[in-house]
Design an enzyme around this catalytic site. Sequence first.
Site, PDB file in Angstrom:
ATOM      1  N   GLY A   1       0.840  -1.196   0.000  1.00  0.00           N
ATOM      2  CA  GLY A   1       0.000   0.000   0.000  1.00  0.00           C
ATOM      3  C   GLY A   1       0.875   1.245   0.000  1.00  0.00           C
ATOM      4  CG  LEU A   2      -0.671   4.797  -1.959  1.00  0.00           C
ATOM      5  CD1 LEU A   2      -1.702   5.925  -2.029  1.00  0.00           C
ATOM      6  CD2 LEU A   2       0.379   4.969  -3.058  1.00  0.00           C
ATOM      7  CB  SER A   3       4.408   6.249   1.884  1.00  0.00           C
ATOM      8  OG  SER A   3       5.019   6.731   3.051  1.00  0.00           O
ATOM      9  N   GLY A   4       2.095   5.667   4.328  1.00  0.00           N
ATOM     10  CA  GLY A   4       1.100   6.304   5.196  1.00  0.00           C
ATOM     11  C   GLY A   4      -0.245   5.588   5.196  1.00  0.00           C
TER      12      GLY A   4
ATOM     13  CB  SER B   1       5.827  -4.476  -2.426  1.00  0.00           C
ATOM     14  OG  SER B   1       4.787  -4.555  -1.485  1.00  0.00           O
TER      15      SER B   1
ATOM     16  N   GLY C   1      -0.844   2.649   6.377  1.00  0.00           N
ATOM     17  CA  GLY C   1      -1.036   1.900   7.627  1.00  0.00           C
ATOM     18  C   GLY C   1      -0.314   0.566   7.718  1.00  0.00           C
ATOM     19  CE  LYS C   2       3.656  -0.007   3.121  1.00  0.00           C
ATOM     20  NZ  LYS C   2       3.167   1.377   2.944  1.00  0.00           N
ATOM     21  CB  SER C   3       4.711   0.669   9.774  1.00  0.00           C
ATOM     22  OG  SER C   3       5.644   0.629   8.743  1.00  0.00           O
TER      23      SER C   3
HETATM   24  P1  ADP Z   1       2.955   2.887   6.143  1.00  0.00           P
HETATM   25  O1  ADP Z   1       3.718   1.839   6.902  1.00  0.00           O
HETATM   26  O2  ADP Z   1       1.939   2.295   5.207  1.00  0.00           O
HETATM   27  O3  ADP Z   1       3.825   3.909   5.501  1.00  0.00           O
HETATM   28  P2  ADP Z   1       2.328   3.922   8.729  1.00  0.00           P
HETATM   29  O4  ADP Z   1       1.738   2.793   9.503  1.00  0.00           O
HETATM   30  O5  ADP Z   1       3.759   4.278   8.970  1.00  0.00           O
HETATM   31  O6  ADP Z   1       2.042   3.676   7.195  1.00  0.00           O
HETATM   32  O7  ADP Z   1       1.485   5.236   8.972  1.00  0.00           O
HETATM   33  C1  ADP Z   1       0.093   5.251   9.000  1.00  0.00           C
HETATM   34  C2  ADP Z   1      -0.335   6.446   9.849  1.00  0.00           C
HETATM   35  O8  ADP Z   1      -1.755   6.570   9.790  1.00  0.00           O
HETATM   36  C3  ADP Z   1       0.039   6.270  11.311  1.00  0.00           C
HETATM   37  O9  ADP Z   1       0.413   7.517  11.849  1.00  0.00           O
HETATM   38  C4  ADP Z   1      -1.276   5.779  11.929  1.00  0.00           C
HETATM   39  O10 ADP Z   1      -1.379   6.114  13.286  1.00  0.00           O
HETATM   40  C5  ADP Z   1      -2.289   6.562  11.094  1.00  0.00           C
HETATM   41  N1  ADP Z   1      -3.626   5.962  11.016  1.00  0.00           N
HETATM   42  C6  ADP Z   1      -4.771   6.639  11.236  1.00  0.00           C
HETATM   43  N2  ADP Z   1      -5.835   5.836  11.096  1.00  0.00           N
HETATM   44  C7  ADP Z   1      -5.362   4.614  10.753  1.00  0.00           C
HETATM   45  C8  ADP Z   1      -6.010   3.368  10.490  1.00  0.00           C
HETATM   46  N3  ADP Z   1      -7.329   3.233  10.542  1.00  0.00           N
HETATM   47  N4  ADP Z   1      -5.228   2.314  10.162  1.00  0.00           N
HETATM   48  C9  ADP Z   1      -3.871   2.450  10.103  1.00  0.00           C
HETATM   49  N5  ADP Z   1      -3.220   3.616  10.361  1.00  0.00           N
HETATM   50  C10 ADP Z   1      -3.941   4.689  10.694  1.00  0.00           C
END
Ligand code: ADP
Length: 204
Positions: free
Chosen positions: A34-37, A108, A39-41
């Site tokens: 999925g896109l950056s941000g 990915s 929620g993957k991590s």
């Molecule tokens: P990625 O790993 O995809 O780049 P991150 O997990 O680092 O994404 O970041 C996702 C951000 O979105 C975090 O700050 C998280 O707290 C926030 N967030 C808000 N709502 C959600 C949700 N429903 N599921 C996952 N993340 C969320």
Amino acid sequence: MGKSKHITWHASEVTKSERQQRNQHKSAVIWFTGLSGSGKSTISVALEKALFAQQVHTYRLDGDNVRHGLNQNLGFSPEDRKENIRRIGEVSKLMADAGLVTVTAFISPYKADRDAVRHLLDEADFIEVYTACSLTECEVRDPKGLYQKVRSGEIAEFTGVNAPYEAPTEPEIILDTETLTVEASVSKILDYLQKHQYINTAQV
Ligand code: ADP
């Protein structure tokens, strides 16, 4: 093809199946994309914790962490992104062979690279999880301030903005992270793992 000649595969006398029996759960590679941000991590950390609490032998591979070590010589060109995913796929395969439930959190972006990992692994081992989230919402979240850097020109080739993201067409699980809470996303994955008998929480 590899560069080394004269190499032979040396089989172990402990099988994957024996390891799975001892662990009381199957191997799996839960592959977030999925896109950056998106929620993957965040979700993968919560999932690993939930699995561990249920006695599952689990380990998480995360994008930035892997780039600190194993893949520190790789950048973000299409070739390097491909090699990044290829290496992580090979590591995931070893972990699946070791009987673990591996959780991977990498953008990915290319479908072909994800499909290559799918085909590298035993068929049932690959579970693709798509964290679906609009670019607009990812930019609002911007947990690492990366989108801001992209917009100011500090970062080039950023997925979703000026580098492609190819969404999965048939992922095993879709998490709409704009509507599902983190807990609901984790539950959805745990339900999938139970329904398809990767884990059996009744036993533990
Ligand atoms: P990625 O790993 O995809 O780049 P991150 O997990 O680092 O994404 O970041 C996702 C951000 O979105 C975090 O700050 C998280 O707290 C926030 N967030 C808000 N709502 C959600 C949700 N429903 N599921 C996952 N993340 C969320």
